[in-house]
Design an enzyme around this catalytic site. Structure first.
Site, mmCIF file in Angstrom:
data_model
loop_
_atom_site.group_PDB
_atom_site.id
_atom_site.type_symbol
_atom_site.label_atom_id
_atom_site.label_comp_id
_atom_site.label_asym_id
_atom_site.label_seq_id
_atom_site.Cartn_x
_atom_site.Cartn_y
_atom_site.Cartn_z
ATOM 1 C CE LYS A 372 -3.816 2.221 2.350
ATOM 2 N NZ LYS A 372 -3.251 3.544 2.079
ATOM 3 N NE ARG A 377 -7.231 4.573 -6.631
ATOM 4 C CZ ARG A 377 -8.195 3.891 -5.985
ATOM 5 N NH1 ARG A 377 -8.509 4.191 -4.757
ATOM 6 N NH2 ARG A 377 -8.847 2.914 -6.597
ATOM 7 N NE ARG A 393 -10.716 10.023 -1.871
ATOM 8 C CZ ARG A 393 -11.026 9.013 -1.066
ATOM 9 N NH1 ARG A 393 -10.190 8.054 -0.870
ATOM 10 N NH2 ARG A 393 -12.168 8.993 -0.433
ATOM 11 C CD GLU A 425 -1.491 6.145 -3.654
ATOM 12 O OE1 GLU A 425 -2.611 6.007 -4.191
ATOM 13 O OE2 GLU A 425 -1.347 6.684 -2.542
ATOM 14 C CE LYS A 529 -5.947 -3.551 -4.437
ATOM 15 N NZ LYS A 529 -5.337 -2.872 -5.588
HETATM 16 N N1 LIG Z 1 -1.871 -1.301 -4.062
HETATM 17 C C1 LIG Z 1 -2.828 -0.404 -3.886
HETATM 18 N N2 LIG Z 1 -4.100 -0.688 -4.249
HETATM 19 C C2 LIG Z 1 -5.080 0.218 -4.065
HETATM 20 N N3 LIG Z 1 -4.895 1.432 -3.505
HETATM 21 C C3 LIG Z 1 -3.650 1.762 -3.118
HETATM 22 C C4 LIG Z 1 -2.564 0.856 -3.298
HETATM 23 N N4 LIG Z 1 -1.460 1.459 -2.812
HETATM 24 C C5 LIG Z 1 -1.819 2.653 -2.376
HETATM 25 N N5 LIG Z 1 -3.145 2.869 -2.519
HETATM 26 C C6 LIG Z 1 -3.846 4.073 -2.088
HETATM 27 O O1 LIG Z 1 -4.463 3.807 -0.840
HETATM 28 C C7 LIG Z 1 -5.735 4.431 -0.798
HETATM 29 C C8 LIG Z 1 -6.627 3.807 0.230
HETATM 30 O O2 LIG Z 1 -6.161 4.006 1.557
HETATM 31 P P1 LIG Z 1 -6.097 5.428 2.301
HETATM 32 O O3 LIG Z 1 -6.383 5.274 3.736
HETATM 33 O O4 LIG Z 1 -4.823 6.096 1.940
HETATM 34 O O5 LIG Z 1 -7.314 6.077 1.662
HETATM 35 P P2 LIG Z 1 -7.776 7.560 1.740
HETATM 36 O O6 LIG Z 1 -7.320 8.285 0.543
HETATM 37 O O7 LIG Z 1 -7.493 8.133 3.079
HETATM 38 O O8 LIG Z 1 -9.269 7.350 1.580
HETATM 39 P P3 LIG Z 1 -10.254 6.696 2.584
HETATM 40 O O9 LIG Z 1 -9.621 6.752 3.943
HETATM 41 O O10 LIG Z 1 -11.459 7.524 2.375
HETATM 42 O O11 LIG Z 1 -10.395 5.277 2.060
HETATM 43 C C9 LIG Z 1 -6.199 4.311 -2.227
HETATM 44 O O12 LIG Z 1 -7.178 5.238 -2.523
HETATM 45 C C10 LIG Z 1 -4.930 4.547 -3.013
HETATM 46 O O13 LIG Z 1 -4.763 5.932 -3.204
HETATM 47 MG MG LIG Z 2 -3.276 7.293 1.079
#
Ligand SMILES: Nc1ncnc2c1ncn2[C@@H]1O[C@H](COP(=O)(O)OP(=O)(O)OP(=O)(O)O)[C@@H](O)[C@H]1O
Ligand SMILES: [Mg+2]
Ligand SMILES: [Mg+2]
Length: 711
Positions: A372, A377, A393, A425, A529
């Site tokens: 991750k 995004r 995003r 990302e 996933k």
């Molecule tokens: N391998 C991956 N697959 C999918 N998403 C990924 C991956 N690596 C990084 N990401 C990022 O991680 C995000 C999801 O976790 P994160 O907590 O950072 O989300 P966020 O942007 O805070 O949104 P929310 O908390 O509303 O879900 C995705 O939207 C994407 O931007």
């Molecule tokens: Mg993030």
């Protein structure tokens, strides 16, 4: 410009220089009107009216005079009136019969008012679908504009044209249209808390000498569009003039909704989803009625599903409405598919608090683990013409920000790869050490006016999914299939364009080791996933349980950070004199359309960030809290802000609170939920206030915390 437009713009700005009092060109006093029930005087005046000034002014004034009384005179009668009306007849009546009632903005306002008066979702859907059903007869253009006005937009979200002007401009518009002092508008706003009501009240008490032509949906939409898109030195005054002209022409009720729209939100409890469902149902009802049949509830719910799916793939009301009216709801999916150039709302993940929780959820399923990455995004599109563009995003166009990557994207394509949509990302990359840099480094990249030669922070894109390739949508394919297609269509390039590192693991130990590895690689944790089967399709815009996030920092805590809106602040003391000492944060409840207080925060800030927030937030101070802020008196801040900034916040846990209002009604009828030991992490520029953590999410986090600690 058409004649119609020239003439109507005349109404927008009555000219005072013509030495004409309104009464001279037809305005009658109330008494005179009462004494003239057959409107004989008016007709006579109409016939005899003569105006001074240049020919264009004359024509305009006569036209206005004509409009004043057009409602009183039948078309037959009009034909008998000689010069000067003949000219106007040619201009208007001769070409167009009187507009259908549905074309007027008042018909929409009536509907908005009924929606506002109820909180029952089904009732709201019924009201809207009934309205849209009638609107279908007005054709796709009017229907599209209507839909846009209902969701308070003037263009698809991805075009970035926002309806919503600063409060001070709206106030000036109200003042100039109602003849009130600006200070009076301000003080009324403070008293009533809602500018829409202020405009409505002022308009109710205002006497106009003669009626203005009625506002049409077309006129209101077009003016909103002009207001939203005008920029440049004179744009402020132009906006004020346009706002003023709308309010002048509107009834008091219309003025209220015009002002609400201009403030950026209608606040009548009309969710975008409801509008979509109503539109689908309207199409079904319309068709059934034309055949003299009744629509079945099965048909209705199927239509709603279709339209929701289609809209997540092609979020353009214009295309949607046109296709709906041309091809019908049944064939909508065939004609409205995702297409490179139009961003899709990305699929989102569910937070988890342990690897065992993941394994429980995915028991018996095939799944994969990916790094991750902690960046931003990015959705990359390659169009038919070879152009490569990217979206955030939030469906914001970020091509300029990432122009260095976009401009060399073609290097990463295998031959035969033409059009596509990739999900990825973008992460800051250290070229020398060849490693990922923290998010903070990425956030120093400029978003606008970027010159490629001046870019200092290199970016590497980590691709993890593909939604579309060479004319074909891949949304319904399994993730396994998509991943193979993705890897067969691109060439990875270290430090620039790579695939997300992944492993298909099964045991807790293996996953734990991979998680640790991701952390040493400067990642946040893992994304886990589903790989195969029906649950592994790509679900646009959905926070799906088929994608789970495991964040190292939140394991055994609350699982994830929260994104909260800053609604107020407390004056700093001691070391924090001169800046704000603490802030009041809120989550968002989209159902109730309100921000609910969740905690005070004073930890996690650097001195520099406190300085910065003092500067940026001071510009958004409001004298009284918005009526849609829900907070307890015990936490009342010293200053209130407009909801503009979203902060990512970490907390130790969540607890039931008699003082805070977050998620009230979810876990407890009277008490809210609050965060314990909140700590500021970062400012989120990629989320708007309404994308803050929702009340429902807060409640879910609370429940999952208690479930886990109990088990
Ligand atoms: N391998 C991956 N697959 C999918 N998403 C990924 C991956 N690596 C990084 N990401 C990022 O991680 C995000 C999801 O976790 P994160 O907590 O950072 O989300 P966020 O942007 O805070 O949104 P929310 O908390 O509303 O879900 C995705 O939207 C994407 O931007
Ligand atoms: Mg993030
Ligand atoms: Mg998050």
């Amino acid at each position: 410009m058409s004649k119609q437009a020239t003439l109507s713009s005349f109404f927008a700005k009555p000219k005072k220089s013509d030495n004409q009092k309104p009464a001279d060109i037809g305005g009658l006093t109330k008494e005179a009107e009462d004494q003239d029930p057959g409107h004989e005087n008016k007709k006579r005046k109409l016939e005899n009216n003569s105006v001074k000034g240049n020919p264009v002014d004359k024509l305009n004034q006569r036209y206005q005079f004509f409009c004043d009384y057009i409602d009183l005179i039948s078309i037959e009668e009009v034909k008998t009136i000689k010069e000067p009306v003949k000219k106007f007849k040619e201009l208007t009546v001769g070409k167009k019969e009187k507009l259908s009632e549905m074309k007027y903005y008042s018909s929409l306002c009536e509907v908005l008012e009924s929606v506002e008066s109820t909180t029952k979702r089904l009732e709201i859907t019924d009201i809207m679908s009934n309205f849209f059903k009638k609107m279908i007869d007005e054709g796709p253009e009017t229907l599209t504009k209507c839909v846009y006005l209902c969701v308070n937009q003037v263009a698809p979200e991805y075009e970035g044209i926002e309806l919503g002007v600063g409060e001070s401009i709206v106030m000036k518009g109200i003042a100039s249209s109602t003849g009130k002092q600006l200070s009076k508008v301000k003080s009324e706003a403070e008293k009533l808390g809602d500018l829409g009501t202020v405009a409505m009240n002022f308009r109710t008490n205002q006497k106009t000498l003669f009626p203005m032509p009625r506002l049409t949906i077309d006129k209101v939409f077009n003016t909103f569009y002009e207001i939203s898109t005008s920029s440049g030195a004179l744009s402020q005054q132009k906006k004020i003039d346009k706002i003023s002209s709308l309010i002048v022409s509107g009834s008091s009720k219309e003025a209220k909704y015009i002002v609400r729209s201009l403030e950026g939100k209608l606040r009548i409890g009309l969710a975008e989803k409801t509008v979509l469902v109503a539109l689908a149902q309207a199409a079904v009802f319309h068709k059934a009625e034309s055949k003299g049949k009744k629509a079945s509830s099965e048909e209705l719910s199927k239509a709603s599903e279709i339209i929701k799916t289609v809209y997540t793939q092609l979020p353009s009301y214009k295309i949607l409405v046109e296709s709906l009216l041309t091809h019908g709801i049944k064939n909508l999916q065939e004609f409205c598919k995702l297409v490179p150039g139009i961003p899709v709302k990305p699929m989102l993940a569910h937070p988890t608090k342990s690897i065992t929780e993941v394994l429980d959820r995915f028991e018996g399923m095939e799944f994969t683990c990916e790094y991750k990455y902690d960046g931003e995004r990015i959705q990359i599109h390659r169009l038919e013409n070879g152009q490569v563009i990217s979206f955030s995003r939030n469906s914001e166009n970020t091509t300029e920000k990432y122009m260095d990557i976009m401009s060399k994207c073609d290097q990463f394509l295998k031959s035969g790869t033409k059009t596509f949509i990739l999900d990825a990302e973008a992460v800051a990359w250290d070229k020398e050490k060849e490693c990922i840099l923290p998010f903070q480094v990425l956030s120093t990249r400029k978003r606008k006016d970027v010159k490629e030669s001046e870019i200092s922070v290199q970016v590497c894109v980590f691709v993890f999914d593909i939604l579309y390739l060479n004319g074909e949508s891949l949304l319904k394919k399994t993730f396994n299939e998509r991943r193979e297609i993705m890897k067969s269509a691109f060439i990875s390039s270290p430090g620039q364009f790579e695939y997300a590192i992944s492993k298909d693991l099964k045991s807790v130990d293996e996953i734990q080791a991979f998680l640790d590895e991701s952390i040493s690689g400067n990642c946040e944790g893992l994304m886990i996933k589903v790989l195969s089967g029906e649950e592994s399709t790509y679900e646009p815009s959905k926070r799906s349980r088929n994608w789970l996030k495991v964040k190292k920092d939140y394991l055994d805590g609350i699982g994830d950070s929260l994104d909260l809106v800053v609604i107020g602040a407390y004056i700093g003391k001691g070391k924090r004199t001169g800046v704000y000492g603490g802030f009041l944060l809120a989550c968002y409840d989209p159902e109730k359309e309100e921000y609910q207080s969740i905690c005070k925060i004073g930890t996690g800030f650097s001195e520099a960030s406190l300085e910065e927030f003092k500067n940026t937030l001071s510009a958004h101070v409001i004298p009284i809290p918005k009526p849609y802020y829900s907070y307890g008196d015990a936490t009342k801040p010293d200053v209130w802000f407009e909801p503009v900034q979203v902060w990512e916040v970490k907390a130790a846990d969540l607890s039931i609170s008699p003082v805070y209002k977050a998620a009230i009604g979810y876990v407890n009828e009277e008490k809210g939920i609050s965060l314990r030991f909140p700590r500021f992490i970062r400012l989120r520029t990629d989320k708007g206030p309404e994308q803050a953590t929702s009340s429902e999410q807060v409640a879910e986090m609370f429940e999952s915390q208690n479930f886990n600690s109990a088990s």
